[in-house]
Design a protein around this motif. Structure first.
Motif: not given
Length: 129
Positions: A67, A70-71, A73-74
């Motif tokens: 990932l 910036d992704e 955390d998802e």
């Protein structure tokens, strides 16, 4: 390099096994405990069946290592690279507890389709294919 997602402090952990699992649940739980030391010492890498499981899991829920920053955390997994959690006889994954209702049914179905047994330590349930 191992990546651990620090903000996901509550993880839901599962252990996977392919074969050699005793028929009774009590014996099967003891067997997994006995298999932990060899699991951590195993340097042979993932069994082909575990590689299939891994590939299907990350096709739906990508590995944290794949990932963009910036992704991350998802992402659902608690660490990565996820493939490093699979060896010859056992595999282990942990995912964010907050995503249990979404991720757990998918993982259980995916493992069952590959005839892989899942040990759920949270509910003390063995999901046999």
């Amino acid at each position: 390099m191992r990546f651990t997602f620090g903000r996901k402090n509550m993880s839901y952990s599962l252990v996977f096994a392919r074969e050699g699992i005793p028929d009774t649940d009590q014996a099967a739980w003891s067997w997994t405990e006995e298999m932990m030391e060899p699991y951590y010492a195993d340097t042979r890498g993932p069994h082909p069946e575990f590689r299939k499981l891994h590939d299907r899991l990350v096709a739906t829920y990508p590995c944290l290592c794949s990932l963009p920053d910036d992704e991350v955390d998802e992402g659902v997994w608690s660490d990565g690279p996820l493939i490093d959690n699979f060896m010859q006889d056992l595999g282990m994954v942990a995912f964010s507890y907050s995503r249990e209702d979404e991720v757990l049914p998918f993982v259980l179905k995916t493992a069952a389709n590959l005839r892989i047994t899942v040990f759920d330590h949270q509910t003390h349930t063995i999901h046999r294919p």
